[in-house]
Scaffold this motif. Structure first.
Motif, mmCIF file in Angstrom:
data_model
loop_
_atom_site.group_PDB
_atom_site.id
_atom_site.type_symbol
_atom_site.label_atom_id
_atom_site.label_comp_id
_atom_site.label_asym_id
_atom_site.label_seq_id
_atom_site.Cartn_x
_atom_site.Cartn_y
_atom_site.Cartn_z
ATOM 1 N N HIS A 46 0.850 -1.273 0.094
ATOM 2 C CA HIS A 46 0.136 -0.205 0.006
ATOM 3 C C HIS A 46 0.728 1.280 0.059
ATOM 4 C CE1 HIS A 46 -3.619 -2.427 0.643
ATOM 5 N NE2 HIS A 46 -2.942 -2.871 1.595
ATOM 6 N N PRO A 47 0.256 2.277 -0.516
ATOM 7 C CA PRO A 47 0.928 3.616 -0.502
ATOM 8 C C PRO A 47 1.729 4.066 0.734
ATOM 9 C CG PRO A 47 -0.840 3.931 -1.804
ATOM 10 C CD PRO A 47 -1.107 2.385 -1.145
ATOM 11 N N THR A 57 -5.485 17.905 -2.816
ATOM 12 C CA THR A 57 -5.214 16.759 -3.100
ATOM 13 C C THR A 57 -5.075 15.841 -1.743
ATOM 14 O OG1 THR A 57 -2.977 17.000 -3.162
ATOM 15 C CG2 THR A 57 -4.198 17.157 -5.105
ATOM 16 N N PHE A 58 -4.328 14.798 -1.670
ATOM 17 C CA PHE A 58 -4.364 14.300 -0.283
ATOM 18 C C PHE A 58 -2.858 13.892 0.122
ATOM 19 C CE2 PHE A 58 -8.099 12.783 -2.617
ATOM 20 C CZ PHE A 58 -8.972 12.807 -1.606
ATOM 21 N N GLY A 59 -2.731 14.017 1.375
ATOM 22 C CA GLY A 59 -1.513 13.502 2.055
ATOM 23 C C GLY A 59 -1.267 12.195 2.207
ATOM 24 N N LEU A 60 -0.201 11.714 3.066
ATOM 25 C CA LEU A 60 0.067 10.199 2.942
ATOM 26 C C LEU A 60 0.369 10.002 4.506
ATOM 27 C CD1 LEU A 60 0.329 7.671 1.404
ATOM 28 C CD2 LEU A 60 2.872 8.213 1.161
ATOM 29 N N ALA A 61 -0.695 9.027 5.079
ATOM 30 C CA ALA A 61 -0.398 8.355 6.360
ATOM 31 C C ALA A 61 0.329 7.225 6.123
ATOM 32 C CB ALA A 61 -1.785 8.274 6.859
ATOM 33 N N GLY A 62 1.599 7.373 6.812
ATOM 34 C CA GLY A 62 2.707 6.368 6.485
ATOM 35 C C GLY A 62 3.800 6.632 6.656
ATOM 36 N N SER A 63 4.727 5.578 6.156
ATOM 37 C CA SER A 63 6.275 5.949 6.187
ATOM 38 C C SER A 63 6.775 5.784 4.805
ATOM 39 C CB SER A 63 6.920 4.956 7.001
ATOM 40 O OG SER A 63 6.537 3.691 6.471
ATOM 41 N N ALA A 64 6.236 6.032 3.901
ATOM 42 C CA ALA A 64 6.572 6.209 2.323
ATOM 43 C C ALA A 64 7.445 7.412 2.261
ATOM 44 C CB ALA A 64 5.404 6.333 1.384
ATOM 45 N N PRO A 65 8.708 7.159 1.541
ATOM 46 C CA PRO A 65 9.428 8.273 1.419
ATOM 47 C C PRO A 65 8.782 9.570 0.874
ATOM 48 C CG PRO A 65 10.407 6.476 0.425
ATOM 49 C CD PRO A 65 9.215 6.115 0.821
ATOM 50 N N GLU A 66 9.066 10.863 1.547
ATOM 51 C CA GLU A 66 8.402 11.852 1.158
ATOM 52 C C GLU A 66 8.316 12.211 -0.534
ATOM 53 O OE1 GLU A 66 8.410 16.624 2.265
ATOM 54 O OE2 GLU A 66 8.983 15.127 3.944
ATOM 55 N N TYR A 67 9.732 12.019 -0.779
ATOM 56 C CA TYR A 67 10.077 12.428 -2.415
ATOM 57 C C TYR A 67 9.129 11.379 -3.215
ATOM 58 C CZ TYR A 67 12.774 8.151 -2.889
ATOM 59 O OH TYR A 67 13.341 6.819 -2.799
ATOM 60 N N TRP A 68 8.766 10.174 -2.961
ATOM 61 C CA TRP A 68 7.954 9.308 -3.487
ATOM 62 C C TRP A 68 6.513 9.830 -3.718
ATOM 63 C CZ3 TRP A 68 3.947 6.180 -2.590
ATOM 64 C CH2 TRP A 68 3.469 5.129 -3.430
ATOM 65 N N TRP A 69 6.133 10.108 -2.685
ATOM 66 C CA TRP A 69 4.716 10.668 -2.543
ATOM 67 C C TRP A 69 4.635 12.009 -3.305
ATOM 68 C CZ3 TRP A 69 0.040 8.364 -2.641
ATOM 69 C CH2 TRP A 69 -0.826 9.339 -2.439
ATOM 70 N N ASP A 70 5.572 12.726 -3.403
ATOM 71 C CA ASP A 70 5.685 14.062 -3.908
ATOM 72 C C ASP A 70 5.523 13.780 -5.417
ATOM 73 O OD1 ASP A 70 5.563 15.427 -1.668
ATOM 74 O OD2 ASP A 70 7.721 16.089 -1.640
ATOM 75 N N ALA A 71 6.092 12.583 -5.969
ATOM 76 C CA ALA A 71 6.127 12.490 -7.214
ATOM 77 C C ALA A 71 4.667 11.906 -7.869
ATOM 78 C CB ALA A 71 7.317 11.438 -7.636
#
Length: 302
Positions: free
Chosen positions: A128-129, A192-206
């Motif tokens: 999951h994201p 848009t949406f933020g991300l709840a979790g430990s994904a790299p910030e650069y990954w979600w920004d992309a």
């Protein structure tokens, strides 16, 4: 040409940086430079133009790379296949996938790998994201099909398997839902949406940019942990989100509309695995995947 000369030349032709080439090959920069000079003396002409600011192949260097790269890749593939046959590839391969992953290519990859290695059982698991790389690092999966970018020193990233255009997921009744296309600049008026979790910030920004091409802020609202959660929130009017075009097929729902993002860069999928502990099963699956991609004429474009 010696094997180490070929590997050093090909790495430098791809990296175009002596420092990165040295890191990639686990050599010193001096060793890389020495090897390239030795190869140039053997050939009798410069293969790279070097300045204090850039490294670029000469016309002769480009010609050598274009001819040598596919031949060397084929040689490596043959050696790997023979090695696999000698050692045997068997057991279980745990494959993680994010969302629709490779979409329509997935069954073809599984078929190709299964035909070549019938003694390997593939067990698939969705990630999951919120934590797309966690199952890989925690040794819960062996390989992962995920969206790029992935820029982690302990992980290896294979060739691009899938390249897709992006669309904007909006509520069915949204003001943009009936538009033929939208531009990224218009996202400054949306949430848009933020991300709840430990994904790299650069990954979600992309996946979900923070700013438009013009520099305007794109507001982020509620954080999400799974793709289905995000789609439900979009349907409820809580925001919009850029998504891969394949989502239109694999996650279609009547309360969400998908509008082409005409100026968004493509989103890409690749295989990722742990650099430490790479096995012949990893390499065998990578070969099967690359074979299907080549048969498809290159990275699939949806």
């Amino acid at each position: 040409m010696e094997k180490h000369e070929i590997e050093t030349f090909l790495a430098l032709a791809e990296e175009l940086h002596f420092g990165r080439t040295a890191e990639r090959l686990h050599l010193s920069q001096a060793r890389v430079s020495q090897t390239i000079k030795q190869l140039e003396r053997r050939i009798g002409a410069p293969l790279f133009d070097r300045t204090s600011r850039r490294v670029a192949p000469t016309p002769l260097g480009r010609r050598l790379h274009e001819g040598l790269a596919p031949v060397y890749a084929q040689l490596q593939s043959v050696v790997a296949e023979v090695t696999a046959a000698a050692r045997g590839v068997e057991g279980v391969l745990r494959l993680g996938f994010l969302g629709s992953a490779t979409g329509k290519l997935t069954p073809r990859i599984m078929t190709a790998f299964g035909a070549a290695h019938p003694d390997v059982e593939i067990r698939m698991r969705e990630v999951h994201p919120a934590d797309p790389l966690g199952p890989l690092r925690d040794d819960e999966v062996d390989m992962l099909l995920t969206r790029l970018p992935v820029e982690e020193p302990d992980l290896k990233v294979g060739p691009i398997v899938l390249s897709e255009r992006q669309v904007l997921a909006v509520p069915a009744g949204h003001r943009l839902a009936r538009r033929p296309a939208v531009r990224l600049e218009e996202l400054a008026e949306e949430r848009t949406f933020g991300l709840a979790g430990s994904a790299p910030e650069y990954w979600w920004d992309a996946q979900t940019p923070r700013r438009t091409p013009g520099g305007r802020e794109i507001r982020r609202g509620q954080s999400v942990g799974t793709f289905q959660e995000m789609m439900t929130l979009i349907a409820a009017g809580q925001g919009v989100s850029p998504v891969a075009a394949s989502v239109c097929c694999f996650y279609a729902r009547p309360d969400v509309a998908f509008v082409p993002l005409e100026d968004a860069p493509p989103t890409e999928v690749a295989l990722v695995w742990r650099a430490a502990g790479e096995t012949e099963k990893h390499r065998a699956f990578l070969r099967a995947t690359c074979g299907v991609v080549r048969e498809n004429g290159g990275p699939a474009d949806s």
